[in-house]
Each structure stands twice: as structure tokens, then as C-alpha cells.
Write an enzyme that holds these catalytic residues in place. Structure first.
Site, PDB file in Angstrom:
ATOM      1  N   ALA A  83       0.814  -1.205   0.000  1.00  0.00           N
ATOM      2  CA  ALA A  83       0.000   0.000   0.000  1.00  0.00           C
ATOM      3  C   ALA A  83       0.855   1.266   0.000  1.00  0.00           C
ATOM      4  CB  ALA A  83      -0.916  -0.004   1.227  1.00  0.00           C
ATOM      5  N   SER A 126      11.687   0.101  -4.729  1.00  0.00           N
ATOM      6  CA  SER A 126      11.790   0.457  -6.139  1.00  0.00           C
ATOM      7  C   SER A 126      13.240   0.731  -6.525  1.00  0.00           C
ATOM      8  CB  SER A 126      10.965   1.727  -6.385  1.00  0.00           C
ATOM      9  OG  SER A 126      11.265   2.291  -7.635  1.00  0.00           O
ATOM     10  N   TYR A 151       8.013  10.759  -4.383  1.00  0.00           N
ATOM     11  CA  TYR A 151       7.588   9.354  -4.360  1.00  0.00           C
ATOM     12  C   TYR A 151       8.804   8.454  -4.153  1.00  0.00           C
ATOM     13  CZ  TYR A 151       7.356   4.778  -6.408  1.00  0.00           C
ATOM     14  OH  TYR A 151       7.537   3.433  -6.605  1.00  0.00           O
ATOM     15  N   LYS A 155      10.392   5.833  -0.830  1.00  0.00           N
ATOM     16  CA  LYS A 155      10.921   4.458  -0.861  1.00  0.00           C
ATOM     17  C   LYS A 155      12.300   4.408  -0.201  1.00  0.00           C
ATOM     18  CE  LYS A 155       7.443   2.566  -2.955  1.00  0.00           C
ATOM     19  NZ  LYS A 155       6.558   1.669  -2.202  1.00  0.00           N
TER      20      LYS A 155
HETATM   21  N1  UFG Z   1       8.016   7.112 -21.544  1.00  0.00           N
HETATM   22  C1  UFG Z   1       7.696   7.705 -22.737  1.00  0.00           C
HETATM   23  N2  UFG Z   1       6.411   8.138 -22.903  1.00  0.00           N
HETATM   24  C2  UFG Z   1       5.465   8.018 -21.947  1.00  0.00           C
HETATM   25  C3  UFG Z   1       5.814   7.395 -20.723  1.00  0.00           C
HETATM   26  C4  UFG Z   1       7.103   6.960 -20.551  1.00  0.00           C
HETATM   27  O1  UFG Z   1       8.530   7.837 -23.622  1.00  0.00           O
HETATM   28  O2  UFG Z   1       4.326   8.444 -22.160  1.00  0.00           O
HETATM   29  C5  UFG Z   1       9.389   6.626 -21.360  1.00  0.00           C
HETATM   30  C6  UFG Z   1      10.082   7.273 -20.184  1.00  0.00           C
HETATM   31  O3  UFG Z   1      10.657   8.489 -20.563  1.00  0.00           O
HETATM   32  C7  UFG Z   1      11.077   6.202 -19.777  1.00  0.00           C
HETATM   33  C8  UFG Z   1      10.369   4.896 -20.138  1.00  0.00           C
HETATM   34  O4  UFG Z   1       9.338   5.255 -21.052  1.00  0.00           O
HETATM   35  O5  UFG Z   1      12.223   6.313 -20.561  1.00  0.00           O
HETATM   36  C9  UFG Z   1       9.740   4.226 -18.942  1.00  0.00           C
HETATM   37  O6  UFG Z   1       8.947   5.189 -18.272  1.00  0.00           O
HETATM   38  P1  UFG Z   1       7.963   4.805 -17.096  1.00  0.00           P
HETATM   39  O7  UFG Z   1       7.314   6.051 -16.618  1.00  0.00           O
HETATM   40  O8  UFG Z   1       7.081   3.682 -17.506  1.00  0.00           O
HETATM   41  O9  UFG Z   1       8.938   4.204 -16.004  1.00  0.00           O
HETATM   42  P2  UFG Z   1      10.115   4.933 -15.218  1.00  0.00           P
HETATM   43  O10 UFG Z   1      11.325   4.121 -15.477  1.00  0.00           O
HETATM   44  O11 UFG Z   1      10.204   6.370 -15.442  1.00  0.00           O
HETATM   45  O12 UFG Z   1       9.514   4.788 -13.774  1.00  0.00           O
HETATM   46  C10 UFG Z   1       9.776   3.677 -13.043  1.00  0.00           C
HETATM   47  C11 UFG Z   1       8.670   3.382 -12.040  1.00  0.00           C
HETATM   48  C12 UFG Z   1       8.607   4.446 -10.978  1.00  0.00           C
HETATM   49  C13 UFG Z   1       9.962   4.758 -10.448  1.00  0.00           C
HETATM   50  C14 UFG Z   1      10.880   5.121 -11.575  1.00  0.00           C
HETATM   51  C15 UFG Z   1      12.272   5.490 -11.195  1.00  0.00           C
HETATM   52  O13 UFG Z   1       7.425   3.292 -12.679  1.00  0.00           O
HETATM   53  O14 UFG Z   1       7.804   3.948  -9.943  1.00  0.00           O
HETATM   54  O15 UFG Z   1      10.963   3.971 -12.424  1.00  0.00           O
HETATM   55  O16 UFG Z   1      13.047   4.348 -11.001  1.00  0.00           O
HETATM   56  F1  UFG Z   1       9.937   5.801  -9.587  1.00  0.00           F
END
Ligand code: UFG
Length: 339
Positions: A83, A126, A151, A155
Site C-alpha cells: 500500500a 523500487s 515518491y 521508498k
Molecule cells: N516514456 C515515454 N512516454 C510516456 C511514458 C514513458 O517515452 O508516455 C518513457 C520514459 O521516458 C522512460 C520509459 O518510457 O524512458 C519508462 O517510463 P515509465 O514512466 O514507464 O517508467 P520509469 O522508469 O520512469 O519509472 C519507473 C517506475 C517508478 C519509479 C521510476 C524510477 O514506474 O515507480 O521507475 O526508477 F519511480
């Protein structure tokens, strides 16, 4: 069979883990307040497993209510604590909400489980705690840094709380699991990721674009020092992730821990670029995605992937499902849900 308390058991990773637990014969109690989950997840879990988990609706910020909820399930053998609020952008806009929710909840759960004598605990952490990484892959010994978002910082602080707490209470057996990028959905298509509002994460944005809910997917940056210029992540199938929780739980229950607080990365060890994910989605599902390159998103790292050796050696767990299975299951879920 042992009773396990799962906080946030109606959320994305929580619900998949509840299914894995029930499938293994555990008796599951879900604590959730539906602040970012839907009530019918319990029905969906029942549909898949044939068993409806026990359920208590509780806001984990309310100390007394949390204690009452734990008192009803004193005989539980472990807590898996999912949660938490998890939207990066929202946390930047409302940092206090994130610190209050994620940290008060954690502290209340720890106090309550201590009060009723539950010593086993698994925490949903994370890869964000690695901050801006310097070298790859990330091992559990890679330096932990200040995450970009509040966020992410919840963590990091939570892990520090767990470290201090287990140092002071040597009878505790605690594990933090650092997730890389969970995507995909249960094979049944009955449960999956359900972000509220406009998705922040790549996979739900892709499936919502394919479903026509969004005009186009914006690819954030194509000038990273990667093979095709787009950012690389370690995507892991949510069902693999759920199975990792099972492996960690079994390890705790058998008292196999060397230290009373241990940390494991959960990823596949394989990085894929944003464009590779898009191509894989198009190929696996036989459709075209409307997407366009735009500038980088603030706070994004270029490359992030896990060393998975420790989880394999110690927990005996490694991810089995490939990218095709991740993108196909995500699309199946989105389609089923929209129906
Ligand atoms: N991306 C896009 N377009 C979008 C969404 C994401 O190009 O609409 C790209 C982002 O720039 C990134 C990749 O897709 O390069 C992955 O993005 P996400 O948002 O899916 O995942 P992140 O790696 O940014 O986030 C993850 C977790 C979070 C955590 C973060 C940092 O979802 O909880 O890693 O480690 F905080």
C-alpha cells in the site's frame, strides 16, 4: 495453510501477488482503502482463483484502525506491504501527501505487526532508490542516492526506517524488494494495471493509445546515449514479480535469512529501449501505434537495468516471461477491461 496479510492487495502488483499466494494455498487477508484501486478487484481475484480473499477496508494512516485490523488477524505469519501512493508527477506536486501517506502507513503497519507479534515482513521498494546511476547493471550494493521525486524518496526513507528498525529488533525477518519496471497483466486478462487519469508510465500509455483513449504516445527523448537514442529500462512481467514475492515469503518462512534485513533487485537483467517496447507491442498484437518523439522528460535516467544474480542465488527466483508476453498480456487486459 499460513495466513498472510497483504496491504494494498487490490492494487496492480498487490492483486497479482494475492493470486500467486492463493494459488499456492496461502490464506490471504487484504487491507486496502481503494484510494487507488477498484473494489471489484476482489471479485476478479475470486473469478481467477475460485477463492475470495478475506478483506478489511482500512486507511493505513489511521493508527488505531490499523491496530484493530491486525488484532483480527493476529495469527498471520507475514505481512507484504504494497500500500502506497506511486505517481511520480503527483508526488512532485503534492510532496506532503506522499510523505504522509507512504511513511505514516509504513510506521503504523510496523507498530501494529509488532503489537500482535508478526515478525516476517516484505516491503515493496523500487529501483528509484538508485537515483541517477553511474554504472550498470545495478546490484544491490550499488550506491543508493536521493531519488528525483518525493515518491522515490519515500521508498528510500522507508528502506532506511526498515534498516534501523531491524537493527533494533533482531528477531525480525524483513526483506525489501526493489522493483525495476513492472508491466503486463495476468494471463486471464481479468486483472491488470489500472492507472487513474492520464497514465505516467509507458505501458498503460501505450495500451490506452492503442485503445483510442489517447491520440498519440509521446516518446520522451531520442538523444540518450543508447542504441536507438531512447531510454532503456528493465521491464519485468508483473506475474514474474508476483512469483518473486512468493519466493521471498517462502524464504522468510523457512528462516533462511542470513541477516534480519535483506534487499533484492527484481528485474530481468535485460534492458529494452522505448522504441523496442513500441515495436514489440506492435508486432505481438499486430497493430500500429501512433507515436511521436518529443523532448526528454525531466528526471528520467538514460539507462536502468538490474543485476538479478542475488535473487537467483538466494531466493532461487528468476524472471521467466519475455517482452512479447508482457506486451501481449497488457493489451489483452486493456481490451478486456474496455469491454
Ligand atoms: N516514456 C515515454 N512516454 C510516456 C511514458 C514513458 O517515452 O508516455 C518513457 C520514459 O521516458 C522512460 C520509459 O518510457 O524512458 C519508462 O517510463 P515509465 O514512466 O514507464 O517508467 P520509469 O522508469 O520512469 O519509472 C519507473 C517506475 C517508478 C519509479 C521510476 C524510477 O514506474 O515507480 O521507475 O526508477 F519511480
Amino acid at each position: 495453510m499460513s495466513k498472510i496479510i497483504v496491504t494494498g492487495g487490490c492494487g496492480y502488483i498487490g492483486s497479482h501477488t494475492v493470486i500467486a499466494l492463493i494459488d499456492q494455498g496461502y490464506k490471504v487477508v487484504v487491507f486496502d482503502d481503494f484510494s487507488n484501486a477498484s473494489e471489484d478487484t476482489l471479485d476478479r481475484i475470486a473469478k481467477i482463483t475460485g477463492i475470495r480473499p478475506l478483506f478489511t477496508r482500512v486507511d493505513l494512516k489511521e493508527k488505531i484502525k490499523v491496530l484493530e485490523a491486525f488484532n483480527e488477524h493476529k495469527e498471520a505469519k507475514a505481512v507484504i506491504h504494497f500500500a502506497a501512493y506511486k505517481a511520480v508527477k503527483e508526488s512532485i506536486n503534492n510532496p506532503l501527501d506522499y510523505y504522509e501517506n507512504n511513511l505514516f502507513s509504513l510506521i503504523n503497519v510496523l507498530n501494529a505487526q509488532q503489537a500482535v507479534g508478526i515478525n516476517n515482513f516484505i516491503f515493496s521498494s523500487s529501483a528509484t532508490v538508485y537515483g541517477m546511476p553511474e554504472s550498470f547493471p545495478m546490484t544491490e550494493n550499488s550506491p543508493v542516492k536521493r531519488p528525483f521525486s518525493p515518491y522515490g524518496n519515500t521508498k528510500k526513507i522507508a528502506e532506511e526506517i526498515l534498516e534501523d528498525y531491524t537493527n533494533a529488533n533482531t528477531k525480525l525477518s524483513f526483506i525489501s524488494l526493489r522493483y525495476f519496471n513492472p508491466i503486463g497483466a495476468h494471463d486471464s486478462g481479468h486483472i491488470g494495471e489500472l492507472p487513474s487519469g492520464i497514465p505516467n508510465n509507458l505501458m498503460p500509455y501505450i495500451t490506452q493509445t492503442a485503445a483510442g483513449l489517447r491520440d498519440k504516445l509521446w516518446v520522451f527523448g531520442d538523444d540518450y546515449p543508447t542504441k536507438d537514442g531512447t531510454a532503456v529500462r528493465d521491464y519485468i512481467h508483473v506475474v514474474d514479480l508476483a512469483e518473486a514475492h512468493l519466493a521471498a515469503l517462502q524464504y522468510l518462512m523457512k528462516n533462511q535469512q542470513k541477516a534480519n534485513y535483506e534487499i533484492y533487485n527484481l528485474g530481468t537483467g535485460q534492458g529494452y529501449s522505448v522504441l523496442e517496447v513500441i515495436k514489440s507491442f506492435e508486432l505481438a498484437n499486430n497493430l500500429r501505434l501512433n507515436y511521436e518523439i518529443t523532448s526528454r522528460r525531466e528526471g528520467d535516467v538514460a539507462v536502468m537495468y538490474a543485476s538479478t544474480d542475488l535473487a537467483k542465488q538466494v531466493l532461487g527466483w528468476s524472471a521467466k516471461r519475455d517482452l512479447k508476453s508482457m506486451v501481449a498480456s497488457a493489451w489483452k487486459w486493456e481490451q478486456n477491461f474496455r469491454k
